[in-house]
Design an enzyme around this catalytic site. Structure first.
Site, PDB file in Angstrom:
ATOM      1  N   ASP A 179       0.821  -1.215   0.000  1.00  3.68           N
ATOM      2  CA  ASP A 179       0.000   0.000   0.000  1.00  3.68           C
ATOM      3  C   ASP A 179       0.853   1.262   0.000  1.00  3.68           C
ATOM      4  OD1 ASP A 179       0.598  -1.138   2.681  1.00  3.68           O
ATOM      5  OD2 ASP A 179      -0.137   0.801   3.363  1.00  3.68           O
ATOM      6  N   GLU A 246       0.036  -1.088   5.712  1.00  2.00           N
ATOM      7  CA  GLU A 246       1.036  -0.612   6.680  1.00  2.00           C
ATOM      8  C   GLU A 246       0.813   0.857   7.008  1.00  2.00           C
ATOM      9  OE1 GLU A 246       4.788   1.036   8.278  1.00  2.00           O
ATOM     10  OE2 GLU A 246       3.716   1.657   6.483  1.00  2.00           O
TER      11      GLU A 246
HETATM   12 ZN   LIG Z   1       6.614   2.208   4.381  1.00  2.00          ZN
END
Ligand SMILES: [Zn+2]
Ligand SMILES: *[C@@H]1O[C@H](CO)[C@@H](O)[C@H](O)[C@H]1NC(C)=O
Ligand SMILES: *[C@@H]1O[C@H](CO)[C@@H](O)[C@H](O)[C@H]1NC(C)=O
Ligand SMILES: *[C@@H]1O[C@H](CO)[C@@H](O)[C@H](O)[C@H]1NC(C)=O
Ligand SMILES: CC(=O)N[C@H]1CO[C@H](CO)[C@@H](O)[C@@H]1O
Length: 591
Positions: A179, A246
């Site tokens: 992501d 994340e």
């Molecule tokens: Zn990162």
């Protein structure tokens, strides 16, 4: 004050009388003289103990490098038989362009996540771009996705497992996230190239995710794909694990992946985890290139205060409205900063000690001596803490930070505010913990509550009974995280990480470097997906093996014109390629 004598004859008598008066004075006031003397003696003792302290520092030998031994450069066997692949990775123009194409394709797929995005089963349409991303990876790395064992966790978490032939060797786990953070709409015009174009200008590849961290993800896959093509036979298994949120706390991705991995492989089942993190940079103190692998990560706590008070018309206000009361809490907080502390537990101490013993005369001798004693000597420690505290950049490597980031309250210009909320963000020092942070936070609120006769409920526990005047309520605003356990930087796993770093960067990237490359532990200022992986291994390294003189200035992470130098990308790839081979032996295990 003594008056001037009237004439010459009077001089001696005046002196006499002065002496006399001094004698009388002493006789009358001897107590004070004695106590004065004691003060003087005491200060001499104190001074000399400081002198002893400085003397101890001066006598500290600086030629003992055992505190941070240099590990020899370590290349895999294959390098001595045929170095053409790793040299092609770093120097071949055709290889470079192919690699650029792979990374650009990954950047072109918009895998933005936002905070509080619903979980995959609850809003599958929000996550569809990750499906496109998977298709892209499958077509770009066909050998990996057809020959290796690939599993998907919570739909988009990826676990690639290349089984090792020797089941006694724990697999290594290389990881990155799929992501990226959102591009702010009002900054779109400021980008030199559109953020999802993946533009390459001959030196840099631009785009959201190009340096955080599709570069790492693609480098891991390129290295593995190459090794499959070359018929590499792993004894030690290789895991490539990719979370997908994340940037939004990792609860959908890495958290679920950690459960899966712990169930499948067990606790303490992984040789080492290498995730995004610090890398090679030019150190400000010595001017040398230093490789920093983060062995520690600060903790995290968003703490929230709600204050409710009776409402009413603001023509007859109380002396303090809820906004005023909350301001007093904020005032107390900001005037009570966390003290810096630098214990032997903090990787930054070892970092600076590694520089002190391994960079020759780059640091003045007395400073080096103080640095070497700072782990056990109070005076030396205080000198070092003082210099770390000078800049906010280094101060917060050695202390808890607190920052009031959010205030909400008040509805109307002529109505008393009934409810007000304040949130303070804390990054918890390695030496501290969440409990200490909570306690200190609550203590300031309690001062204000007691002063004004308000109630206080702290994390569900009533400390002061709620009153008619109002009540403070304290709680977490989001998930809190303890500081990470510090990973070893004195074992065989570390020796291999350091040795391969020296090999790649001294032998191949910077062959003209005229000093040995110091590889030192460090602290990660932000949190990574590794927060969920503590059970899998104690050897967690937040390490992006690539050189940048100043990574924040160069890469614009999370910002306009995020980019990665393609040289740096290829260095990361070369490192993984050599590292996986170099640790493919029982010798790389901790005994
Ligand atoms: Zn990162
Ligand atoms: C690569 O291998 C060749 C042939 O053995 C050798 O001449 C060359 O010095 C090696 N290059 C490096 C950087 O080690
Ligand atoms: C990228 O995706 C996000 C989330 O789906 C979307 O809000 C955003 O507009 C997209 N950005 C661009 C430039 O297409
Ligand atoms: C790690 O192990 C502990 C003890 O078994 C467990 O409570 C915890 O949930 C585990 N952590 C993660 C992130 O799975
Ligand atoms: C598939 C799966 O395991 N999903 C879990 C992922 O983690 C969240 C918590 O963040 C759970 O609610 C899901 O059930």
């Amino acid at each position: 004050m003594v008056s001037l004598p009237n004439d010459e004859n009077d001089v001696s008598s005046s002196v006499k009388s002065k002496l006399l008066s001094i004698k009388e004075y002493v006789q009358e006031n001897w107590k004070y003289f004695v106590s004065g003397l004691i003060v003087l003696l005491l200060s001499i003792v104190l001074l000399s103990s400081n002198a002893v302290g400085y003397l101890k520092i001066a006598l500290q030998p600086v030629d003992d490098a055992s505190i941070c031994p240099m590990h020899e450069p370590l290349a895999p066997e294959s390098f001595y038989q045929d170095n053409s692949t790793v040299l092609a990775i770093l120097r071949d123009e055709e290889f470079r362009l192919k690699s650029v194409k792979k990374l650009a394709g990954a950047v072109q797929i918009n895998t933005t996540v936002t905070d509080n995005q619903p979980d995959v089963p609850d809003a599958p349409q929000l996550w569809e771009s990750f499906g496109d991303f998977h298709l892209y990876l499958q077509s770009t790395f066909p050998k990996i996705f057809t020959l290796l064992d690939v599993d998907y966790v919570n739909t988009y978490g990826i676990v690639i497992h290349w089984k090792g032939s020797n089941s006694n060797l724990k697999p290594v786990m290389l990881t990155a996230h799929q992501d990226v953070v959102p591009v702010q709409k009002d900054t779109l015009e400021d980008w030199s190239y559109p953020p999802f174009e993946g533009h390459y200008d001959g030196q840099y590849l631009y785009g959201r995710g190009s340096s955080d961290c599709k570069n790492i993800l693609i480098a891991i896959l390129e290295a593995i794909e190459l090794l499959i093509e070359q018929d590499f036979k792993p004894q030690r298994g290789v895991l490539a694990v990719f979370g997908f949120d994340e940037e939004a706390s990792g609860l959908r991705g890495a958290f679920n992946l950690s459960k899966y991995l712990e169930k499948r492989f067990g606790k303490d089942s992984i040789y080492a985890i290498v995730d995004e993190g610090s890398g090679l940079m030019k150190d400000q103190i010595t001017g040398q290139i230093i490789a920093m692998a983060a062995t520690g990560e600060k903790g995290y706590a968003d703490l929230k205060i709600d204050l409710t008070t009776p409402g009413g018309h603001s023509s007859v206000p109380p002396d303090h409205t809820s906004i005023g009361l909350m301001s007093e809490v904020a005032y107390l907080m900001e005037n009570d900063k966390y003290e810096p502390i630098l214990s032997a537990k903090n990787p930054m101490l070892k970092y600076i000690q590694c520089l002190a013993v391994n960079t020759g005369d780059k640091i003045p001798k007395m400073t080096r001596k103080a640095i070497l004693r700072a782990g056990f000597d109070k005076l030396a420690n205080s000198l070092l803490v003082k210099s770390f505290s000078k800049s906010p950049l280094t101060r917060y490597l050695i202390s808890t930070s607190q920052s009031i980031d959010l205030v909400r309250g008040g509805e109307k210009a002529n109505a008393l505010p009934e409810a007000i909320t304040l949130v303070a963000n804390h990054r918890v020092a390695i030496e501290s913990n969440i409990q200490e942070t909570k306690d200190r936070f609550v203590s300031r609120v309690q001062i204000v509550a007691e002063k004004y006769g308000l109630g206080l409920v702290s994390f569900g526990k009533t400390i002061l009974e709620p009153t008619a005047k109002g009540t403070f309520e304290i709680d977490f605003f989001s998930h809190a995280l303890e500081p990470a356990p510090v990973s070893p930087s004195d074992d065989t796993v570390w020796k291999y990480l350091a040795g391969v770093t020296r090999h790649v960067f001294e032998d191949l990237v910077f062959p003209d470097l005229d000093y040995p490359l110091v590889v030192a532990p460090a602290i990660m200022p932000a949190n990574t997906d590794t927060r969920y992986y503590w059970n899998l291994t104690k050897n967690i390294y937040r390490y992006t093996p690539a050189y940048s003189e100043d990574v924040m200035k160069e890469n614009h992470i999370h910002s306009v014109d995020e980019r990665v130098s393609v040289d740096a990308h290829l260095e990361t790839l070369a490192f993984f390629y050599e590292y996986v081979q170099a640790i493919n032996t029982p010798d790389a295990d901790n005994s």
